[in-house]
Enzyme design. Structure first.
Site, PDB file in Angstrom:
ATOM      1  N   SER A   1      -6.155  -5.748  -1.740  1.00  0.00           N
ATOM      2  CA  SER A   1      -7.507  -5.190  -1.818  1.00  0.00           C
ATOM      3  C   SER A   1      -7.472  -3.714  -2.211  1.00  0.00           C
ATOM      4  CB  SER A   1      -8.261  -5.376  -0.499  1.00  0.00           C
ATOM      5  OG  SER A   1      -7.502  -4.871   0.576  1.00  0.00           O
TER       6      SER A   1
ATOM      7  N   SER B   1      -4.321   7.161  13.614  1.00  0.00           N
ATOM      8  CA  SER B   1      -4.679   8.310  12.780  1.00  0.00           C
ATOM      9  C   SER B   1      -5.101   9.473  13.665  1.00  0.00           C
ATOM     10  CB  SER B   1      -5.853   7.872  11.897  1.00  0.00           C
ATOM     11  OG  SER B   1      -6.503   8.971  11.343  1.00  0.00           O
TER      12      SER B   1
ATOM     13  N   GLY C   1       0.826  -1.213   0.000  1.00  0.00           N
ATOM     14  CA  GLY C   1       0.000   0.000   0.000  1.00  0.00           C
ATOM     15  C   GLY C   1       0.857   1.258   0.000  1.00  0.00           C
TER      16      GLY C   1
ATOM     17  N   ASP D   1      -4.422 -12.692   3.430  1.00  0.00           N
ATOM     18  CA  ASP D   1      -5.360 -11.825   4.134  1.00  0.00           C
ATOM     19  C   ASP D   1      -5.065 -11.969   5.622  1.00  0.00           C
ATOM     20  OD1 ASP D   1      -7.675 -10.855   5.521  1.00  0.00           O
ATOM     21  OD2 ASP D   1      -8.724 -10.898   3.591  1.00  0.00           O
TER      22      ASP D   1
ATOM     23  N   TYR E   1     -14.706   4.454  10.495  1.00  0.00           N
ATOM     24  CA  TYR E   1     -13.256   4.294  10.277  1.00  0.00           C
ATOM     25  C   TYR E   1     -12.485   4.837  11.491  1.00  0.00           C
ATOM     26  CZ  TYR E   1      -8.531   5.458   8.879  1.00  0.00           C
ATOM     27  OH  TYR E   1      -7.160   5.587   8.868  1.00  0.00           O
TER      28      TYR E   1
ATOM     29  N   LYS F   1      -9.358   2.317   4.571  1.00  0.00           N
ATOM     30  CA  LYS F   1      -9.114   3.671   5.059  1.00  0.00           C
ATOM     31  C   LYS F   1     -10.056   4.755   4.545  1.00  0.00           C
ATOM     32  CE  LYS F   1      -5.821   4.937   1.463  1.00  0.00           C
ATOM     33  NZ  LYS F   1      -4.604   5.639   1.100  1.00  0.00           N
TER      34      LYS F   1
ATOM     35  N   LYS G   1      -9.945   2.963  14.607  1.00  0.00           N
ATOM     36  CA  LYS G   1      -8.604   3.350  15.075  1.00  0.00           C
ATOM     37  C   LYS G   1      -8.629   3.587  16.592  1.00  0.00           C
ATOM     38  CE  LYS G   1      -6.566   3.058  11.118  1.00  0.00           C
ATOM     39  NZ  LYS G   1      -5.621   1.979  10.819  1.00  0.00           N
TER      40      LYS G   1
HETATM   41  P1  NAD Z   1      -3.447   1.708   1.540  1.00  0.00           P
HETATM   42  O1  NAD Z   1      -4.845   1.314   1.267  1.00  0.00           O
HETATM   43  O2  NAD Z   1      -2.634   2.266   0.435  1.00  0.00           O
HETATM   44  O3  NAD Z   1      -2.641   0.486   2.184  1.00  0.00           O
HETATM   45  C1  NAD Z   1      -3.252  -0.490   2.984  1.00  0.00           C
HETATM   46  C2  NAD Z   1      -2.853  -1.839   2.403  1.00  0.00           C
HETATM   47  O4  NAD Z   1      -3.420  -2.869   3.218  1.00  0.00           O
HETATM   48  C3  NAD Z   1      -3.362  -2.037   0.984  1.00  0.00           C
HETATM   49  O5  NAD Z   1      -2.280  -2.428   0.156  1.00  0.00           O
HETATM   50  C4  NAD Z   1      -4.395  -3.162   1.107  1.00  0.00           C
HETATM   51  O6  NAD Z   1      -4.406  -3.987  -0.042  1.00  0.00           O
HETATM   52  C5  NAD Z   1      -3.910  -3.880   2.354  1.00  0.00           C
HETATM   53  N1  NAD Z   1      -4.947  -4.594   3.115  1.00  0.00           N
HETATM   54  C6  NAD Z   1      -6.134  -4.122   3.549  1.00  0.00           C
HETATM   55  N2  NAD Z   1      -6.793  -5.081   4.229  1.00  0.00           N
HETATM   56  C7  NAD Z   1      -5.999  -6.183   4.234  1.00  0.00           C
HETATM   57  C8  NAD Z   1      -6.126  -7.483   4.774  1.00  0.00           C
HETATM   58  N3  NAD Z   1      -7.216  -7.886   5.446  1.00  0.00           N
HETATM   59  N4  NAD Z   1      -5.111  -8.356   4.604  1.00  0.00           N
HETATM   60  C9  NAD Z   1      -3.989  -7.995   3.915  1.00  0.00           C
HETATM   61  N5  NAD Z   1      -3.821  -6.777   3.378  1.00  0.00           N
HETATM   62  C10 NAD Z   1      -4.822  -5.878   3.536  1.00  0.00           C
HETATM   63  O7  NAD Z   1      -3.501   2.735   2.770  1.00  0.00           O
HETATM   64  P2  NAD Z   1      -2.345   3.662   3.367  1.00  0.00           P
HETATM   65  O8  NAD Z   1      -2.685   5.064   3.045  1.00  0.00           O
HETATM   66  O9  NAD Z   1      -1.035   3.121   3.033  1.00  0.00           O
HETATM   67  O10 NAD Z   1      -2.645   3.470   4.924  1.00  0.00           O
HETATM   68  C11 NAD Z   1      -1.938   2.531   5.696  1.00  0.00           C
HETATM   69  C12 NAD Z   1      -2.462   2.578   7.121  1.00  0.00           C
HETATM   70  O11 NAD Z   1      -2.342   3.904   7.620  1.00  0.00           O
HETATM   71  C13 NAD Z   1      -3.929   2.201   7.260  1.00  0.00           C
HETATM   72  O12 NAD Z   1      -4.075   1.470   8.462  1.00  0.00           O
HETATM   73  C14 NAD Z   1      -4.622   3.554   7.363  1.00  0.00           C
HETATM   74  O13 NAD Z   1      -5.820   3.453   8.082  1.00  0.00           O
HETATM   75  C15 NAD Z   1      -3.591   4.348   8.130  1.00  0.00           C
HETATM   76  N6  NAD Z   1      -3.693   5.795   7.911  1.00  0.00           N
HETATM   77  C16 NAD Z   1      -3.678   6.290   6.637  1.00  0.00           C
HETATM   78  C17 NAD Z   1      -3.774   7.658   6.446  1.00  0.00           C
HETATM   79  C18 NAD Z   1      -3.813   8.243   5.053  1.00  0.00           C
HETATM   80  O14 NAD Z   1      -4.297   9.378   4.899  1.00  0.00           O
HETATM   81  N7  NAD Z   1      -3.313   7.563   4.029  1.00  0.00           N
HETATM   82  C19 NAD Z   1      -3.866   8.532   7.552  1.00  0.00           C
HETATM   83  C20 NAD Z   1      -3.858   7.979   8.836  1.00  0.00           C
HETATM   84  C21 NAD Z   1      -3.776   6.601   9.006  1.00  0.00           C
HETATM   85  C1  WQD Z   2      -7.997  17.763   3.597  1.00  0.00           C
HETATM   86  C2  WQD Z   2      -8.634  19.121   3.432  1.00  0.00           C
HETATM   87  C3  WQD Z   2     -10.982  19.087   2.892  1.00  0.00           C
HETATM   88  C4  WQD Z   2     -10.623  17.371  -1.094  1.00  0.00           C
HETATM   89  C5  WQD Z   2      -8.684  12.292   6.001  1.00  0.00           C
HETATM   90  C6  WQD Z   2      -9.262  11.346   7.008  1.00  0.00           C
HETATM   91  C7  WQD Z   2      -8.313  11.173   8.177  1.00  0.00           C
HETATM   92  C8  WQD Z   2      -6.944  10.751   7.684  1.00  0.00           C
HETATM   93  C9  WQD Z   2      -6.434  11.702   6.653  1.00  0.00           C
HETATM   94  C10 WQD Z   2      -6.855   8.332   7.633  1.00  0.00           C
HETATM   95  C11 WQD Z   2     -10.012  19.198   4.072  1.00  0.00           C
HETATM   96  C12 WQD Z   2     -10.172  19.711   1.784  1.00  0.00           C
HETATM   97  C13 WQD Z   2     -10.296  17.868   0.159  1.00  0.00           C
HETATM   98  C14 WQD Z   2     -11.194  18.244  -2.058  1.00  0.00           C
HETATM   99  C15 WQD Z   2     -11.053  20.055  -0.486  1.00  0.00           C
HETATM  100  N1  WQD Z   2      -6.972   9.467   7.055  1.00  0.00           N
HETATM  101  N2  WQD Z   2     -10.526  19.203   0.449  1.00  0.00           N
HETATM  102  N3  WQD Z   2     -11.384  19.560  -1.704  1.00  0.00           N
HETATM  103  O1  WQD Z   2     -10.359  15.004   5.712  1.00  0.00           O
HETATM  104  O2  WQD Z   2      -8.254  15.959   6.736  1.00  0.00           O
HETATM  105  O3  WQD Z   2      -8.529  13.543   6.615  1.00  0.00           O
HETATM  106  O4  WQD Z   2      -7.386  11.832   5.596  1.00  0.00           O
HETATM  107  O5  WQD Z   2      -6.687   8.077   8.782  1.00  0.00           O
HETATM  108  O6  WQD Z   2      -8.868  10.210   9.006  1.00  0.00           O
HETATM  109  O7  WQD Z   2     -10.485  11.893   7.464  1.00  0.00           O
HETATM  110  O8  WQD Z   2      -8.140  14.788   4.514  1.00  0.00           O
HETATM  111  O9  WQD Z   2      -7.317  15.090   2.242  1.00  0.00           O
HETATM  112  O10 WQD Z   2      -9.758  14.514   2.581  1.00  0.00           O
HETATM  113  O11 WQD Z   2      -8.948  16.772   3.205  1.00  0.00           O
HETATM  114  O12 WQD Z   2     -11.252  21.253  -0.224  1.00  0.00           O
HETATM  115  O13 WQD Z   2     -11.540  17.838  -3.167  1.00  0.00           O
HETATM  116  O14 WQD Z   2      -8.836  19.360   2.035  1.00  0.00           O
HETATM  117  O15 WQD Z   2     -12.170  19.794   3.095  1.00  0.00           O
HETATM  118  O16 WQD Z   2     -10.142  20.479   4.633  1.00  0.00           O
HETATM  119  P1  WQD Z   2      -8.930  14.903   5.934  1.00  0.00           P
HETATM  120  P2  WQD Z   2      -8.549  15.206   3.059  1.00  0.00           P
END
Ligand code: NAD
Ligand code: WQD
Length: 339
Positions: free
Chosen positions: A35, A125, A11, A59, A150, A85, A154
């Site tokens: 996935s 997160s 991912g 998985d 979601y 996510k 967390k």
């Molecule tokens: P991503 O979707 O790119 O990566 C997650 C990976 O996990 C994917 O490759 C998916 O195929 C795999 N996966 C999901 N369910 C699985 C399962 N049951 N078994 C095996 N593989 C599985 O997401 P990411 O952005 O890299 O996020 C990674 C982690 O960080 C997640 O836990 C997400 O909740 C957390 N996170 C992400 C963000 C963000 O904005 N990207 C912010 C805060 C927290």
């Molecule tokens: C950022 C800002 C939008 C798109 C999410 C999850 C959070 C975490 C990070 C996983 C906001 C604005 C966005 C657009 C816009 N993920 N925006 N036009 O909402 O802060 O957080 O990702 O854990 O849990 O909620 O991130 O990138 O969606 O938005 O104006 O088309 O950009 O309103 O202010 P967010 P985001």
């Protein structure tokens, strides 16, 4: 500690962390069920590190298959990224999220316990804080009501790990609360490549600029912020990756009652949506086609991290800013448009 199981390692954040782990001399073992990712990323990891990587297509909810991975790879520690996510999807399909994100974590801890593996880094997160009232957010800021299923997975995931730590004196765990990860590896060999269409700000900006979207909407400009648009703490994915490697190396000196620590990972500065767009236009030389629209339901007005704890305990600090995020994200978008 050498062999590190990286769940969700193909991912977005997982793949960048695998690169940093290899750079720091670890041996990552990737499991992912694809996935939300593709095996193509392995080529990019190879291009950057010179290391041939494979992915075990498992998985993590499948206990027997996961046990087999631990038994055949002599795992010393785990970085657990695998989860769903999408905030919006979780509102419509809560069971899918509770099942994958929590059954996955429980199964993982169960297997770690039976295989005697005691080191865990967990992807949490900033969404655990819900709609915060006081800024910047410190690790002591209490959880408010989660804004989505979601976010709740967390919150529960963190509590689960804390309870597990209390009950298992040899366990050492760190929950990393990411703020807004964005950008791509500077080599342009890997970047964000999710199978689901992105909704996060930075990929929406780059997709608009490249023409995949006709235009984009700024969700509200009448908030009580510097320019009326929402404020977030954008962290470059390679700085975030490095925080994982630093966290791993700190686990043995961890000293808390429940054997678990928690850190905010952001850059500690708020950037508004309009400032982010300005940064993009500056580094790309493109003018973005955007319009001001209504507020997006559920948006927090402003959130950014207090990063003192992570910087002092983990000897970590971010070295990239919003312009670095935008230029690497844009290079990545340009590269993909040529493929
Ligand atoms: P991503 O979707 O790119 O990566 C997650 C990976 O996990 C994917 O490759 C998916 O195929 C795999 N996966 C999901 N369910 C699985 C399962 N049951 N078994 C095996 N593989 C599985 O997401 P990411 O952005 O890299 O996020 C990674 C982690 O960080 C997640 O836990 C997400 O909740 C957390 N996170 C992400 C963000 C963000 O904005 N990207 C912010 C805060 C927290
Ligand atoms: C950022 C800002 C939008 C798109 C999410 C999850 C959070 C975490 C990070 C996983 C906001 C604005 C966005 C657009 C816009 N993920 N925006 N036009 O909402 O802060 O957080 O990702 O854990 O849990 O909620 O991130 O990138 O969606 O938005 O104006 O088309 O950009 O309103 O202010 P967010 P985001």
């Amino acid at each position: 500690m050498q062999n590190i199981l990286v769940t969700g390692g193909t991912g977005y954040i997982g793949s960048h962390t695998v690169v940093d782990l290899i750079d720091q001399g670890y041996h990552p073992v990737i499991v992912d069920n694809q996935s939300n990712s593709s095996l193509d990323v392995l080529r990019g990891i190879m291009e950057i590190t010179g290391r041939e990587m494979s992915c075990l297509s498992v998985d993590i909810c499948d206990k027997a298959a996961l046990t087999e991975v631990f038994q055949s790879h002599d795992i010393d520690g785990v970085i657990h990224f695998a989860a769903y996510k999408s905030v919006n999807e979780s509102v419509h399909e809560p069971l899918k999220y509770f099942h994958n994100n929590l059954t996955g974590l429980i199964t993982l801890l169960d297997v770690m316990k039976s295989e005697g593996v005691n080191h865990l880094i967990f992807s949490s997160s900033c969404s655990v804080y819900g709609n915060v009232k006081t800024l910047p957010v410190t690790e002591k800021t209490p959880f408010a009501e989660a804004e989505s299923p979601y976010g709740r997975t967390k919150q529960i995931g963190e509590r689960l790990i804390e309870d597990y730590g209390k009950a298992h004196p040899d366990f050492r765990g760190i929950n990393l609360r990411y703020f807004n990860p964005a950008g791509a590896h500077e080599s342009n060999a890997i970047g964000e490549l999710s199978l689901n269409p992105p909704t996060n700000l930075v990929p929406v900006i780059t997709e608009t600029a490249i023409g995949k979207r006709p235009g984009m909407t700024v969700f509200g400009n009448d908030y009580d912020t510097v320019d009326g648009s929402c404020v977030r703490d954008y962290i470059h994915v390679m700085d975030l990756a490095a925080a994982h490697t630093q966290a791993l190396s700190s686990l043995d000196r961890l000293d808390t009652d429940n054997n678990v620590e928690v850190y905010n990972v952001g850059i500690g500065q708020g950037v508004s949506v309009l400032q982010a767009i300005t940064a993009f236009e500056k580094v790309s030389g493109k003018q973005l086609n955007y319009a001001i629209g209504d507020r997006r339901a559920g948006d927090v007005v402003a959130v950014y991290a207090d990063t003192n704890k992570v910087m002092s305990d983990l000897n970590w600090q971010p070295s990239r800013n919003i312009e670095d995020i935008m230029s690497t994200a844009w290079d990545w978008e340009l590269k993909r448009s040529k493929q």
